[in-house]
Design a protein around this motif. Structure first.
Motif, PDB file in Angstrom:
ATOM      1  N   MET A 113       0.827  -1.207   0.000  1.00  0.00           N
ATOM      2  CA  MET A 113       0.000   0.000   0.000  1.00  0.00           C
ATOM      3  C   MET A 113       0.860   1.255   0.000  1.00  0.00           C
ATOM      4  O   MET A 113       0.509   2.261  -0.636  1.00  0.00           O
ATOM      5  CB  MET A 113      -0.945  -0.022   1.203  1.00  0.00           C
ATOM      6  CG  MET A 113      -1.998  -1.113   1.115  1.00  0.00           C
ATOM      7  SD  MET A 113      -3.266  -1.031   2.398  1.00  0.00           S
ATOM      8  CE  MET A 113      -4.232   0.378   1.831  1.00  0.00           C
ATOM      9  N   TRP A 136       1.882   1.604  -3.563  1.00  0.00           N
ATOM     10  CA  TRP A 136       0.795   1.974  -4.464  1.00  0.00           C
ATOM     11  C   TRP A 136       0.361   3.421  -4.270  1.00  0.00           C
ATOM     12  O   TRP A 136      -0.108   4.081  -5.194  1.00  0.00           O
ATOM     13  CB  TRP A 136      -0.393   1.043  -4.264  1.00  0.00           C
ATOM     14  CG  TRP A 136      -1.155   0.815  -5.551  1.00  0.00           C
ATOM     15  CD1 TRP A 136      -1.946   1.705  -6.207  1.00  0.00           C
ATOM     16  CD2 TRP A 136      -1.163  -0.360  -6.334  1.00  0.00           C
ATOM     17  NE1 TRP A 136      -2.448   1.150  -7.348  1.00  0.00           N
ATOM     18  CE2 TRP A 136      -1.988  -0.135  -7.451  1.00  0.00           C
ATOM     19  CE3 TRP A 136      -0.555  -1.601  -6.196  1.00  0.00           C
ATOM     20  CZ2 TRP A 136      -2.230  -1.086  -8.425  1.00  0.00           C
ATOM     21  CZ3 TRP A 136      -0.798  -2.548  -7.168  1.00  0.00           C
ATOM     22  CH2 TRP A 136      -1.619  -2.296  -8.266  1.00  0.00           C
ATOM     23  N   ILE A 137       0.493   3.932  -3.045  1.00  0.00           N
ATOM     24  CA  ILE A 137       0.127   5.342  -2.805  1.00  0.00           C
ATOM     25  C   ILE A 137       0.959   6.268  -3.673  1.00  0.00           C
ATOM     26  O   ILE A 137       0.486   7.291  -4.180  1.00  0.00           O
ATOM     27  CB  ILE A 137       0.312   5.669  -1.299  1.00  0.00           C
ATOM     28  CG1 ILE A 137      -0.801   5.024  -0.479  1.00  0.00           C
ATOM     29  CG2 ILE A 137       0.321   7.173  -1.072  1.00  0.00           C
ATOM     30  CD1 ILE A 137      -0.646   5.185   1.012  1.00  0.00           C
ATOM     31  N   LEU A 147      -5.884   6.324  -5.654  1.00  0.00           N
ATOM     32  CA  LEU A 147      -6.319   5.781  -4.375  1.00  0.00           C
ATOM     33  C   LEU A 147      -7.328   4.656  -4.536  1.00  0.00           C
ATOM     34  O   LEU A 147      -7.377   3.730  -3.715  1.00  0.00           O
ATOM     35  CB  LEU A 147      -6.922   6.896  -3.515  1.00  0.00           C
ATOM     36  CG  LEU A 147      -5.939   7.954  -3.000  1.00  0.00           C
ATOM     37  CD1 LEU A 147      -6.677   9.018  -2.207  1.00  0.00           C
ATOM     38  CD2 LEU A 147      -4.870   7.306  -2.134  1.00  0.00           C
ATOM     39  N   LEU A 177      -5.966   1.164  -4.343  1.00  0.00           N
ATOM     40  CA  LEU A 177      -5.352   0.659  -3.114  1.00  0.00           C
ATOM     41  C   LEU A 177      -5.994  -0.632  -2.629  1.00  0.00           C
ATOM     42  O   LEU A 177      -5.359  -1.446  -1.956  1.00  0.00           O
ATOM     43  CB  LEU A 177      -5.435   1.706  -2.004  1.00  0.00           C
ATOM     44  CG  LEU A 177      -4.405   2.830  -2.012  1.00  0.00           C
ATOM     45  CD1 LEU A 177      -4.707   3.817  -0.905  1.00  0.00           C
ATOM     46  CD2 LEU A 177      -3.008   2.274  -1.850  1.00  0.00           C
TER      47      LEU A 177
END
Length: 507
Positions: free
Chosen positions: A125, A128-129, A134, A137
């Protein structure tokens, strides 16, 4: 010696951190060719299995989030990130030692996988941020959960392959030839799942022969005898790759000179300690100056009845909806094989000893009891088998084809999801036995068993199932009851499907 006695209390390492065997000899150099091959195959199979299951988890997780978010193009747009997720998952698993051929119980390996999953979700996460929107996620935690489940299933498949090939057990020498050493040999010979295969004994100074007779509990009441050789003396024997593990059966058997153990040349030395009735999952080893201590759990961690009941309701309702078509098809097949009702109720002993009526699909002829009585009267061997297991390998009562299929795959138990919804049972717990089966156990065990609700599946069902006699059933149920927790329940639920698919020990 009880099942608890097989739990490793302490893995010794020689002073100064040098490997067993002394000198600068590497660990690999001391292993036999078979041992090296066994470890390589173990690591390769697990790694390959995680590549497949991890890839499936990443693609499935991305697809689920894409459908839920209404963005079908999400899968193609995030291909690069999904490849990174797979590498991240494999890297974390590798760093936690999941691909090493260590002596760990399935529950310990599950805890490692669960830890790896939490680390994967956290790191994924964060990655991925920085890289994606978003809304995407949600892919990471979904991938983590799917990878955990598929990873456990893969381990069970790999374990089954290794058992068939005989590569799943490390050759083991046992120190001493006394009562405790022989009891430990019996336990290891009768419980291959421990991953240790005794090849003989090391004379600690009280041996009076070249072989030791070990009576191994078998399917028959009399058991069988295994003659294990005395490999040599504590001062003169050297493993030289023949034994990977040396076991000291009790702390009292430790030699005064610790170097004597290191000179044996084994890769690991394990000391067994008898913990009696204490819970054994999650034990912690504590070092206090010159002392080594085990931090015991005074009682099972457990979890609230409300949480367990909520999990039972949600999962049982979902599973009942999913399996309703299968139940319907099986009911039609039963009626074709033997006209009559497809379902029936059977009285079993529930929590606090109260009777409960569990639902089952009929796998036997309607005159099953009369058929059983005729067989037991005419065949003493089958009667002996029935009194020991309360089951028969070739049961004349079972319906041909459909009955055998349901019993082998446990599909006849699916209607008990309704018992779980009603609150008579839980998804995980000791299986509910008939009163005549419970009467075969001692009062102490019956009282312990009455403290928890019976379950649709349990520790016994994913290990020995019908292969286990009364002693095995007692040991497995005691182990579950004394160590029950949310983690253990989750592991049993996940491990149930591969056990059912393999039809392991089912009759």
């Amino acid at each position: 010696m009880s099942n608890v006695d097989a739990r490793r209390a302490r893995t010794l390492s020689p002073a100064g951190g040098k490997p067993f065997g002394g000198g600068g000899e590497s660990r690999r150099g001391r292993l036999s060719e078979k041992g090296i091959r066994r470890r390589r195959i173990f690591a390769a199979l697990l790694f390959a299995g995680d590549i497949v299951s991890g890839s499936m988890a990443v693609v499935t997780g991305a697809a689920i989030v894409a459908v839920a978010a209404g963005q079908i193009s999400l899968v193609g747009r995030t291909q690069a990130q999904m490849c990174l997720l797979l590498l991240l998952l494999l890297g974390i698993n590798c760093s936690l030692g999941l691909y090493r051929a260590n002596i760990r119980s399935p529950m310990e390996r599950f805890r490692l996988r669960a830890t790896a999953t939490l680390l994967f979700v956290f790191a994924g996460m964060l990655m991925w941020i920085r890289e994606g929107p978003l809304v995407e996620l949600g892919i990471v935690p979904v991938v983590g959960v799917i990878a955990l489940v598929l990873g456990v299933w893969t381990e069970h498949l790999v374990g089954a392959l290794l058992v068939k090939s005989g590569l799943d057990r490390a050759p083991t020498a046992i120190l001493g030839t006394g009562a405790s050493s022989r009891a430990l040999a019996r336990l290891l010979l009768s419980r291959p799942a421990c991953g240790l295969h005794p090849i003989g004994f090391i004379d600690d100074g009280v041996c009076s022969g070249n072989v030791v007779d070990v009576v191994v509990p078998g399917q028959d009441a009399d058991g069988t005898s295994a003659f294990l050789p005395v490999l040599g003396t504590l001062d003169g024997w050297y493993a030289d790759g023949s034994a990977e593990v040396v076991i000291v059966p009790d702390c009292e058997c430790l030699p005064r000179d610790a170097a004597a153990l290191y000179r044996l040349g084994a890769r690991q030395v394990l000391v067994i300690t008898q913990l009696g009735e204490f819970p054994t999952f999650g034990l912690q080893v504590r070092n206090a100056d010159c002392l080594v201590a085990l931090e015991l759990n005074g009682k099972p961690t457990g979890y609230s009845k409300e949480l367990k009941r909520a999990i039972d309701l949600v999962l049982a309702l979902a599973l009942l909806l999913l399996t309703a078509p299968i139940i319907g098809l099986l009911a039609l097949a039963i009626k074709r094989a033997d006209p009559g009702p497809a379902f029936y109720g059977q009285w079993r002993v529930g929590r606090c000893g109260r009777p409960i009526r569990i639902l089952k699909m009929r796998t036997m002829y309607r005159d099953a009891e009369q058929r059983l009585e005729r067989v037991l009267v005419s065949d003493p061997d089958l009667r002996k088998q029935w009194l020991r297991h309360f089951k028969l390998v070739k049961d004349p009562r079972v319906l041909p084809h459909v009955g055998s299929l349901m019993r082998r795959t446990s599909l006849d138990e699916l209607p008990q999801l309704w018992n779980v919804i009603r609150g008579d049972m839980s998804l995980v717990g000791p299986r509910p036995f008939p009163s005549y089966h419970m009467d075969a156990f001692d009062p102490q065990f019956k009282a312990l068993r009455a403290t928890v609700p019976p379950g649709l599946t349990g520790l016994w069902q994913i290990s020995s199932r019908s292969n286990g006699n009364l002693d095995v059933q007692r040991a497995e149920d005691c182990l579950y009851i004394k160590n029950r927790s949310l983690w253990l329940d989750l592991y049993i639920l996940i491990a149930t499907l591969p056990a059912v698919i393999r039809a392991m020990g089912a009759r």
